[in-house]
Motif scaffolding. Structure first.
Motif, PDB file in Angstrom:
ATOM      1  N   VAL A  22    -118.357  64.427 -28.185  1.00  0.00           N
ATOM      2  CA  VAL A  22    -118.344  64.966 -27.009  1.00  0.00           C
ATOM      3  C   VAL A  22    -119.672  65.771 -26.355  1.00  0.00           C
ATOM      4  CG1 VAL A  22    -117.119  66.422 -24.997  1.00  0.00           C
ATOM      5  CG2 VAL A  22    -115.906  64.767 -26.896  1.00  0.00           C
ATOM      6  N   ALA A  23    -120.087  66.417 -27.378  1.00  0.00           N
ATOM      7  CA  ALA A  23    -121.542  67.274 -27.177  1.00  0.00           C
ATOM      8  C   ALA A  23    -122.597  66.227 -26.590  1.00  0.00           C
ATOM      9  CB  ALA A  23    -121.909  68.315 -27.827  1.00  0.00           C
ATOM     10  N   ILE A  24    -122.682  64.882 -27.457  1.00  0.00           N
ATOM     11  CA  ILE A  24    -123.572  64.166 -27.290  1.00  0.00           C
ATOM     12  C   ILE A  24    -123.575  63.404 -26.129  1.00  0.00           C
ATOM     13  CG2 ILE A  24    -124.381  61.819 -28.047  1.00  0.00           C
ATOM     14  CD1 ILE A  24    -123.629  62.517 -30.772  1.00  0.00           C
ATOM     15  N   VAL A  25    -122.295  63.107 -25.526  1.00  0.00           N
ATOM     16  CA  VAL A  25    -122.222  62.316 -24.228  1.00  0.00           C
ATOM     17  C   VAL A  25    -122.564  63.409 -23.125  1.00  0.00           C
ATOM     18  CG1 VAL A  25    -120.630  61.532 -22.664  1.00  0.00           C
ATOM     19  CG2 VAL A  25    -120.409  61.183 -25.206  1.00  0.00           C
ATOM     20  N   LEU A  26    -122.145  64.733 -23.102  1.00  0.00           N
ATOM     21  CA  LEU A  26    -122.686  65.910 -22.327  1.00  0.00           C
ATOM     22  C   LEU A  26    -124.051  66.116 -22.276  1.00  0.00           C
ATOM     23  CD1 LEU A  26    -119.713  68.348 -22.964  1.00  0.00           C
ATOM     24  CD2 LEU A  26    -120.022  67.365 -20.931  1.00  0.00           C
ATOM     25  N   ALA A 209    -131.778  63.574 -26.912  1.00  0.00           N
ATOM     26  CA  ALA A 209    -130.526  64.323 -26.490  1.00  0.00           C
ATOM     27  C   ALA A 209    -129.419  64.707 -27.826  1.00  0.00           C
ATOM     28  CB  ALA A 209    -129.549  63.768 -25.351  1.00  0.00           C
ATOM     29  N   ILE A 210    -129.687  63.430 -28.753  1.00  0.00           N
ATOM     30  CA  ILE A 210    -128.694  63.455 -29.891  1.00  0.00           C
ATOM     31  C   ILE A 210    -129.737  64.473 -30.824  1.00  0.00           C
ATOM     32  CG2 ILE A 210    -127.852  62.129 -31.799  1.00  0.00           C
ATOM     33  CD1 ILE A 210    -127.455  59.848 -29.836  1.00  0.00           C
ATOM     34  N   ALA A 211    -130.816  64.318 -30.938  1.00  0.00           N
ATOM     35  CA  ALA A 211    -131.637  65.065 -31.771  1.00  0.00           C
ATOM     36  C   ALA A 211    -131.201  66.602 -31.606  1.00  0.00           C
ATOM     37  CB  ALA A 211    -132.847  64.814 -31.647  1.00  0.00           C
ATOM     38  N   LYS A 212    -131.039  66.936 -30.083  1.00  0.00           N
ATOM     39  CA  LYS A 212    -130.974  68.189 -29.661  1.00  0.00           C
ATOM     40  C   LYS A 212    -129.634  68.836 -30.344  1.00  0.00           C
ATOM     41  CE  LYS A 212    -130.479  71.579 -25.987  1.00  0.00           C
ATOM     42  NZ  LYS A 212    -130.575  71.247 -24.290  1.00  0.00           N
ATOM     43  N   VAL A 213    -128.392  67.788 -30.148  1.00  0.00           N
ATOM     44  CA  VAL A 213    -127.315  67.978 -30.516  1.00  0.00           C
ATOM     45  C   VAL A 213    -127.184  68.416 -31.999  1.00  0.00           C
ATOM     46  CG1 VAL A 213    -124.830  67.225 -30.767  1.00  0.00           C
ATOM     47  CG2 VAL A 213    -126.061  67.174 -28.475  1.00  0.00           C
ATOM     48  N   TRP A 214    -128.000  67.552 -32.769  1.00  0.00           N
ATOM     49  CA  TRP A 214    -127.734  67.579 -34.143  1.00  0.00           C
ATOM     50  C   TRP A 214    -128.286  68.921 -34.715  1.00  0.00           C
ATOM     51  CZ3 TRP A 214    -125.120  63.768 -34.278  1.00  0.00           C
ATOM     52  CH2 TRP A 214    -124.367  63.007 -35.543  1.00  0.00           C
ATOM     53  N   GLU A 215    -129.259  69.382 -33.909  1.00  0.00           N
ATOM     54  CA  GLU A 215    -129.806  70.786 -34.367  1.00  0.00           C
ATOM     55  C   GLU A 215    -128.958  71.842 -33.861  1.00  0.00           C
ATOM     56  OE1 GLU A 215    -133.482  71.685 -32.257  1.00  0.00           O
ATOM     57  OE2 GLU A 215    -134.556  69.878 -33.061  1.00  0.00           O
TER      58      GLU A 215
END
Length: 223
Positions: A22-26, A209-215
């Motif tokens: 969900v964080a990825i989508v947001l 965006a996904i790289a940021k969520v992964w961090e």
């Protein structure tokens, strides 16, 4: 349970895969949210206060404060809500009512019914079950390979799962695939065994965006 200066409150877990979906989508949609990490070991997901939000007592659950505090739970239902309501430009989704929309739904349902439960059982029997049951571990590891084979059968013929672009259908598989590759499968050679899926997975992880969520996921897991 949380302040809501931001549009959404996301009830989640620091290392569990479904909240990070969900964080990825947001993040991809540029929507502001406040994560609330529940301590599952303390049973916070079963507390009466949280059960008012999600009667199933699981994470994630999302509250949309700009929509009269509307609450939705189940990660792919949350995903569908977010893109139907807020992805007006169809940046990471396809238009409702089209054939591709139902293909997108098909993959989201498959992730929820085919990937998540089997990968979850593999995690349970490999890591958490008090006794090792080799036949159960083998069964669910084989199911992981089967699901990856389904993805491979499509991704060997096209770049993305639907719509000739990266969508929530693609994103939904990422977090569990990460757990499978790094924790659940022994001597796993992703690029050799499922080359098209490994290439697709890598491209997704390179999205800003996904790289940021992964961090953020790595930082949260460290705590």
């Amino acid at each position: 349970m949380a302040s809501h200066g931001k549009q959404f409150t996301l009830y989640t877990h620091n290392s569990g895969p479904n909240g990070w979906k969900v964080a990825i989508v947001l993040e991809e949609l540029g929507l502001s949210y406040e994560p609330v990490f529940l301590d599952l070991m303390k049973g916070e997901h079963k507390a009466p206060e949280y059960l008012k939000i999600n009667p199933n007592g699981r994470v994630p659950a999302l509250i949309d404060h700009k929509n009269n505090n509307y609450t939705v739970w189940e990660s792919n239902a949350v995903t569908q809500y977010l893109v139907d309501k807020y992805d007006n430009d169809r940046k990471i989704s396809v238009a409702p009512g089209t054939n591709e929309y139902y293909t997108q739904l098909q993959w989201l349902y498959f992730q929820a019914s085919g990937q998540g439960p089997y990968y979850g059982q593999a995690a349970w029997f490999s890591v958490y079950h008090p006794e090792k049951i080799p036949s159960a571990i083998e069964r669910y590891r084989n199911e992981i390979k089967r699901v990856l084979g389904v993805l491979e059968s499509t991704l060997s013929k096209q770049e993305w799962l639907v719509g000739n672009k990266a969508t929530v259908a693609d994103f939904s598989f990422l977090t569990w695939n990460d757990i499978a590759a790094n924790l659940l499968l022994e001597n796993f050679r992703f690029e050799e065994e499922f080359p098209a899926t490994a290439k697709w997975n890598k491209k997704l992880l390179e999205r800003p965006a996904i790289a940021k969520v992964w961090e953020e996921k790595a930082k949260a897991a460290a705590h």
